[in-house]
Design an enzyme around this catalytic site. Structure first.
Site, PDB file in Angstrom:
ATOM      1  N   SER A  40       9.895  65.270  -4.102  1.00 19.51           N
ATOM      2  CA  SER A  40      11.119  65.494  -4.883  1.00 19.51           C
ATOM      3  C   SER A  40      11.080  64.845  -6.264  1.00 19.51           C
ATOM      4  O   SER A  40      10.197  65.143  -7.072  1.00 19.51           O
ATOM      5  CB  SER A  40      12.288  64.990  -4.042  1.00 19.51           C
ATOM      6  OG  SER A  40      13.494  65.164  -4.684  1.00 19.51           O
TER       7      SER A  40
ATOM      8  N   SER B 230      18.660  50.614   0.528  1.00 14.74           N
ATOM      9  CA  SER B 230      18.158  51.942   0.168  1.00 14.74           C
ATOM     10  C   SER B 230      17.364  52.532   1.333  1.00 14.74           C
ATOM     11  O   SER B 230      16.726  51.803   2.089  1.00 14.74           O
ATOM     12  CB  SER B 230      17.255  51.809  -1.064  1.00 14.74           C
ATOM     13  OG  SER B 230      16.380  52.919  -1.123  1.00 14.74           O
TER      14      SER B 230
ATOM     15  N   ARG C  59      20.943  48.455  -2.828  1.00 14.62           N
ATOM     16  CA  ARG C  59      21.659  49.069  -3.948  1.00 14.62           C
ATOM     17  C   ARG C  59      23.088  48.524  -4.015  1.00 14.62           C
ATOM     18  O   ARG C  59      23.745  48.337  -2.984  1.00 14.62           O
ATOM     19  CB  ARG C  59      21.710  50.585  -3.780  1.00 14.62           C
ATOM     20  CG  ARG C  59      20.341  51.222  -3.775  1.00 14.62           C
ATOM     21  CD  ARG C  59      20.376  52.655  -4.230  1.00 14.62           C
ATOM     22  NE  ARG C  59      19.113  53.323  -3.932  1.00 14.62           N
ATOM     23  CZ  ARG C  59      18.003  53.214  -4.670  1.00 14.62           C
ATOM     24  NH1 ARG C  59      17.996  52.461  -5.755  1.00 14.62           N
ATOM     25  NH2 ARG C  59      16.898  53.850  -4.317  1.00 14.62           N
TER      26      ARG C  59
HETATM   27  C1  16G Z   1      17.151  60.983  -0.583  1.00 13.20           C
HETATM   28  C2  16G Z   1      18.189  61.947  -0.069  1.00 13.20           C
HETATM   29  C3  16G Z   1      19.417  61.943  -0.962  1.00 13.20           C
HETATM   30  C4  16G Z   1      19.962  60.554  -1.129  1.00 13.20           C
HETATM   31  C5  16G Z   1      18.867  59.602  -1.562  1.00 13.20           C
HETATM   32  C6  16G Z   1      19.370  58.186  -1.460  1.00 13.20           C
HETATM   33  C7  16G Z   1      17.862  64.135   0.952  1.00 13.20           C
HETATM   34  C8  16G Z   1      17.242  65.476   0.821  1.00 13.20           C
HETATM   35  N1  16G Z   1      17.644  63.308  -0.047  1.00 13.20           N
HETATM   36  O1  16G Z   1      16.644  61.392  -1.807  1.00 13.20           O
HETATM   37  O2  16G Z   1      20.384  62.766  -0.376  1.00 13.20           O
HETATM   38  O3  16G Z   1      20.983  60.532  -2.085  1.00 13.20           O
HETATM   39  O4  16G Z   1      17.755  59.716  -0.689  1.00 13.20           O
HETATM   40  O5  16G Z   1      18.351  57.307  -1.761  1.00 13.20           O
HETATM   41  O6  16G Z   1      18.516  63.819   1.931  1.00 13.20           O
HETATM   42  P1  16G Z   1      18.485  55.768  -1.456  1.00 13.20           P
HETATM   43  O7  16G Z   1      18.711  55.605   0.021  1.00 13.20           O
HETATM   44  O8  16G Z   1      17.219  55.176  -1.934  1.00 13.20           O
HETATM   45  O9  16G Z   1      19.661  55.275  -2.232  1.00 13.20           O
HETATM   46 MG    MG Z   2      14.880  66.787  -4.496  1.00 12.96          MG
END
Ligand code: 16G
Ligand code: MG
Length: 542
Positions: free
Chosen positions: A64, A498, A505
């Site tokens: 991604s 996170s 975070r």
């Molecule tokens: C991933 C998730 C996204 C979320 C992010 C949070 C999917 C497809 N992607 O990219 O939805 O906002 O993680 O990241 O579910 P974090 O846990 O590092 O804050």
């Molecule tokens: Mg993506």
């Protein structure tokens, strides 16, 4: 199935010793060079899941918005949704098993899930444009074939396109044709139908500037362009011909830094948007005449869409229940606007698309968006049938509204949030309502906010409840946050470990940017003290 062959092949994809990975919010992600064994094993796991569900399963190779050097993989369940949580656990066990234990773990999963190993299996595979993705998807294929699974490799696809393919294949084509042309045709037909209803489309609605993060979105939008002509012409930037994937561009960059992407030519008041590296996220933005940058994030996208849907429902006289699902990151102004002005119920889910998707399935019409631009709208079977029936039965103005709703159902990718599909929905709504980007932005004013990251020895010492809005452990942290929040006006703050990075975070919002910065810093210090901080707490705005 010849188990000796599985063992033999598995040895070719040996696991780097000591490497432990977790199937996080969006699958496995790490440096591409560490992923060979993960890909092979996820090919194997996909076959088990396919045999168990007697359905097609998807395997997407992407990281991604992460840097180009990273890669990742996630499995897609039969309805085109995210892998079931119990299988995420299996994915962890299989991926982290030492070489000599791999077969035992595989057999253990088969037994626990009552998988009939004689059952046929079919896997579809997609990948993003990372230089490592082609080879890694070959490793997935090897994992699939070693267990006797059949497969179709779609090659380069956006993540949501693979979700769409899985959904089509498991619903006998009812959802659409499981080809890339089928996807373009379905979306563009619905978009063109909607656009026809816009009484006079001014020039400003005919073109849009899109930052493609130097990723797969550029390739796929190029392929799709002629399906959208003459309705919408796209000017693509960061199309991968020069720049590096996600580098200083893309939805994640724009949202995180609240700045335009590199390489985009923007005139004032011009509507622009950014996709992320696998095109499942979108944010909009513009410069005003004073040269001030305005970001229109997932919260405002959800607001635009739900207000449009609500108007159409009123016109056709239907009281289908509509709910909006956000996360703790949703700006307080958006929640207030949705609840108090638009009178739609708002729910908060944990971060990560699967949690929002799940919650949105509870409504006739479930609108879900993360502030970072992941999201879509889900229509229940009953709501969809009702709308399609009304589109046939009603007359005049009501018929027109019901038909628009029908087109909207077809335009959304209901298998997964999809930047391309969301972009077309937004473009259609703006044209139909005659809204400029500034008018859309002016629906409400975001509260100033700040996010920071705090490094701690073990981020799992932080646990949360109430959809991540309150900390349960370590003891005293939530009380400290409550006291800090009281010092500021219109303030709110929360902390969460996170799911994708080794950090905690911190999010804070308040009546001014100074207050939001200062609250974020103070909450960061509380995390640092109570949760075993390492290094320094960033001091935003100084
Ligand atoms: C991933 C998730 C996204 C979320 C992010 C949070 C999917 C497809 N992607 O990219 O939805 O906002 O993680 O990241 O579910 P974090 O846990 O590092 O804050
Ligand atoms: Mg993506």
């Amino acid at each position: 199935m010849d188990l000796a062959v599985v063992t033999k092949y598995s040895a070719l994809y040996s696991k780097p010793s000591g490497l432990i990975l977790q199937y996080g919010t969006a699958g496995f992600r790490t440096k591409a060079e560490h992923l060979d064994h993960v890909m092979f094993r996820m090919g194997v796991l996909a076959v088990l899941r396919s045999k168990q569900t007697k359905s097609t399963i998807g395997v997407m190779v992407t990281a991604s918005h992460n840097p180009e050097e990273d890669n990742g993989v996630k499995l897609i369940d039969p309805l085109g949704d995210m892998l079931a949580p119990s299988w995420e656990e299996h994915a962890n066990c299989l991926t982290n098993a030492d070489e000599q234990d791999m077969l035992r773990v595989l057999m253990d999963i088969s037994q626990r899930e009552a998988v009939n190993l004689q059952q046929d299996a079919f896997i579809v595979i997609g990948r993003d444009t990372r230089p490592s993705s082609e080879k890694l998807s070959q490793s997935v294929i090897d994992g699939v074939t070693v267990l006797g699974g059949q497969f179709h490799d779609y090659g380069l696809l956006t993540t949501p396109q693979l979700h769409y393919m899985v959904c089509c294949r498991n619903t006998n084509g009812q959802y659409g044709k499981a080809t890339i042309e089928g996807y373009y045709q379905k979306l563009s037909d619905a978009f063109m139908e909607l656009s026809k209803q816009a009484s006079c489309i001014g020039h400003e609605y005919k073109s849009l500037k899109v930052d493609c993060a130097n990723g797969i979105g550029a390739l796929k939008l190029r392929e799709m362009e002629h399906y959208l002509s003459p309705g919408l012409s796209l000017q693509l930037f960061n199309d991968g011909t020069k720049g590096k994937l996600n580098y200083l561009c893309g939805a994640d960059f724009v949202k995180s830094y609240q700045k335009p992407p590199m390489g985009m030519e923007m005139k004032s008041n011009e509507r622009c948007c950014s996709l992320d590296g696998d095109a499942d996220r979108i944010v909009y933005y513009y410069y005003d005449v004073e040269g001030c940058f305005h970001l229109i994030d997932g919260d405002k996208i959800a607001t635009l869409i739900s207000s449009f849907l609500k108007e159409l429902l009123l016109e056709i006289g239907q009281s289908l229940n509509i709910g909006v699902v956000q996360t703790a990151y949703a700006n307080g102004s958006s929640t207030r606007y949705l609840e108090e002005v638009m009178k739609v119920p708002v729910y908060c889910a944990k971060t990560g698309v699967k949690h929002l998707h799940h919650k949105a399935q509870e409504f006739d019409i479930g609108v879900y968006f993360e502030a970072n631009g992941h999201g879509t709208v889900l229509f229940s079977k009953g709501a969809e049938a009702k709308i399609r029936q009304l589109a046939k039965e009603l007359e005049d103005k009501e018929k027109k509204a019901a038909k628009m709703l029908e087109n909207i159902i077809d335009l959304f990718n209901q298998a997964a949030g999809d930047a391309i599909s969301d972009m077309l929905v937004i473009e259609a709504i703006l044209a139909l309502k005659g809204l400029t980007v500034q008018q859309w932005d002016a629906l409400y004013t975001d509260l100033p906010n700040r996010q920071i990251k705090v490094k701690v020895a073990d981020r799992q010492v932080i646990s949360t409840t109430d959809a991540e809005r309150r900390a349960v452990t370590p003891p005293g942290l939530q009380e400290a946050i409550n006291d800090l929040v009281k010092k500021y006006k219109l303030s709110r703050a929360f902390v969460r470990p996170s799911g994708t990075e080794d950090v905690v975070r911190v999010y804070a919002e308040a009546d001014s940017q100074e207050s939001a910065d200062s609250l974020a810093h103070e909450v960061g210090l509380a995390v640092f003290q109570l949760a075993g901080g390492i290094g320094e707490v960033p001091r935003p705005g100084f």
